[in-house]
Design a protein around this motif. Structure first.
Motif, mmCIF file in Angstrom:
data_model
loop_
_atom_site.group_PDB
_atom_site.id
_atom_site.type_symbol
_atom_site.label_atom_id
_atom_site.label_comp_id
_atom_site.label_asym_id
_atom_site.label_seq_id
_atom_site.Cartn_x
_atom_site.Cartn_y
_atom_site.Cartn_z
ATOM 1 N N ILE A 46 0.832 -1.206 0.000
ATOM 2 C CA ILE A 46 0.000 0.000 0.000
ATOM 3 C C ILE A 46 0.866 1.256 0.000
ATOM 4 C CG2 ILE A 46 -1.628 1.334 1.407
ATOM 5 C CD1 ILE A 46 -2.923 -1.362 2.163
ATOM 6 N N ILE A 47 1.924 1.272 0.802
ATOM 7 C CA ILE A 47 2.834 2.423 0.824
ATOM 8 C C ILE A 47 3.496 2.607 -0.541
ATOM 9 C CG2 ILE A 47 5.006 3.283 1.800
ATOM 10 C CD1 ILE A 47 4.078 2.082 4.490
ATOM 11 N N ALA A 48 3.929 1.515 -1.158
ATOM 12 C CA ALA A 48 4.553 1.599 -2.484
ATOM 13 C C ALA A 48 3.570 2.144 -3.520
ATOM 14 C CB ALA A 48 5.070 0.222 -2.912
ATOM 15 N N ILE A 49 2.320 1.728 -3.447
ATOM 16 C CA ILE A 49 1.308 2.218 -4.389
ATOM 17 C C ILE A 49 1.070 3.709 -4.194
ATOM 18 C CG2 ILE A 49 -1.164 2.111 -4.923
ATOM 19 C CD1 ILE A 49 -0.960 -0.925 -4.484
ATOM 20 N N ILE A 50 1.000 4.156 -2.934
ATOM 21 C CA ILE A 50 0.802 5.582 -2.655
ATOM 22 C C ILE A 50 1.974 6.400 -3.174
ATOM 23 C CG2 ILE A 50 0.663 7.285 -0.785
ATOM 24 C CD1 ILE A 50 -1.004 5.163 0.757
ATOM 25 N N LEU A 51 3.201 5.930 -2.935
ATOM 26 C CA LEU A 51 4.383 6.645 -3.422
ATOM 27 C C LEU A 51 4.406 6.694 -4.954
ATOM 28 C CD1 LEU A 51 7.113 5.320 -0.975
ATOM 29 C CD2 LEU A 51 6.122 7.621 -1.044
ATOM 30 N N LEU A 52 4.086 5.589 -5.592
ATOM 31 C CA LEU A 52 4.061 5.555 -7.045
ATOM 32 C C LEU A 52 2.981 6.481 -7.599
ATOM 33 C CD1 LEU A 52 5.173 4.362 -9.659
ATOM 34 C CD2 LEU A 52 3.531 2.507 -9.424
ATOM 35 N N ALA A 53 1.809 6.488 -6.971
ATOM 36 C CA ALA A 53 0.731 7.372 -7.405
ATOM 37 C C ALA A 53 1.142 8.832 -7.257
ATOM 38 C CB ALA A 53 -0.536 7.093 -6.608
ATOM 39 N N VAL A 56 3.618 9.655 -10.071
ATOM 40 C CA VAL A 56 2.932 9.791 -11.359
ATOM 41 C C VAL A 56 2.158 11.104 -11.411
ATOM 42 C CG1 VAL A 56 1.106 8.814 -12.806
ATOM 43 C CG2 VAL A 56 2.849 7.320 -11.833
ATOM 44 N N ALA A 57 1.492 11.463 -10.319
ATOM 45 C CA ALA A 57 0.714 12.702 -10.289
ATOM 46 C C ALA A 57 1.615 13.926 -10.447
ATOM 47 C CB ALA A 57 -0.078 12.790 -8.988
ATOM 48 N N VAL A 58 2.727 13.956 -9.719
ATOM 49 C CA VAL A 58 3.656 15.093 -9.816
ATOM 50 C C VAL A 58 4.284 15.141 -11.204
ATOM 51 C CG1 VAL A 58 5.844 16.015 -8.939
ATOM 52 C CG2 VAL A 58 4.088 15.232 -7.342
ATOM 53 N N SER A 59 4.666 13.998 -11.729
ATOM 54 C CA SER A 59 5.249 13.957 -13.078
ATOM 55 C C SER A 59 4.243 14.443 -14.113
ATOM 56 C CB SER A 59 5.689 12.540 -13.437
ATOM 57 O OG SER A 59 6.685 12.089 -12.565
ATOM 58 N N ASP A 60 3.007 14.026 -13.995
ATOM 59 C CA ASP A 60 1.958 14.458 -14.924
ATOM 60 C C ASP A 60 1.762 15.970 -14.836
ATOM 61 O OD1 ASP A 60 -0.244 14.058 -16.792
ATOM 62 O OD2 ASP A 60 -1.541 14.497 -15.068
#
Length: 75
Positions: A46-53, A56-60
């Protein structure tokens, strides 16, 4: 055909018995203590998914702003 299916299921059952499962096999373990490894692994995922999200959001956001800037400068 039925023999192949039965043979396949027997092999699957045999392989599943060899697998290690993420919970304690101790019959004295109760509640969440029995599933400590499973809970810990779930928290890590769950922590990895939050960090990845977040990444992705900041990169977008950054890339869309850069695209807007480039199109404004070019026109």
């Amino acid at each position: 055909m039925f023999n192949k299916s039965r043979n396949f299921l027997e092999e699957v059952k045999s392989e599943l018995r060899k697998a290690t499962w993420p919970w304690d096999s101790d019959p004295k373990a109760k509640g969440l203590k029995k599933y400590k490894e499973l809970v810990d692994s779930t928290v890590v995922v769950i922590i990895a998914i939050i960090l990845l999200a977040g990444f992705v959001a900041v990169s977008d956001l950054l890339l869309s702003e850069a695209l807007v800037f480039i199109t404004e400068v070019a026109s």
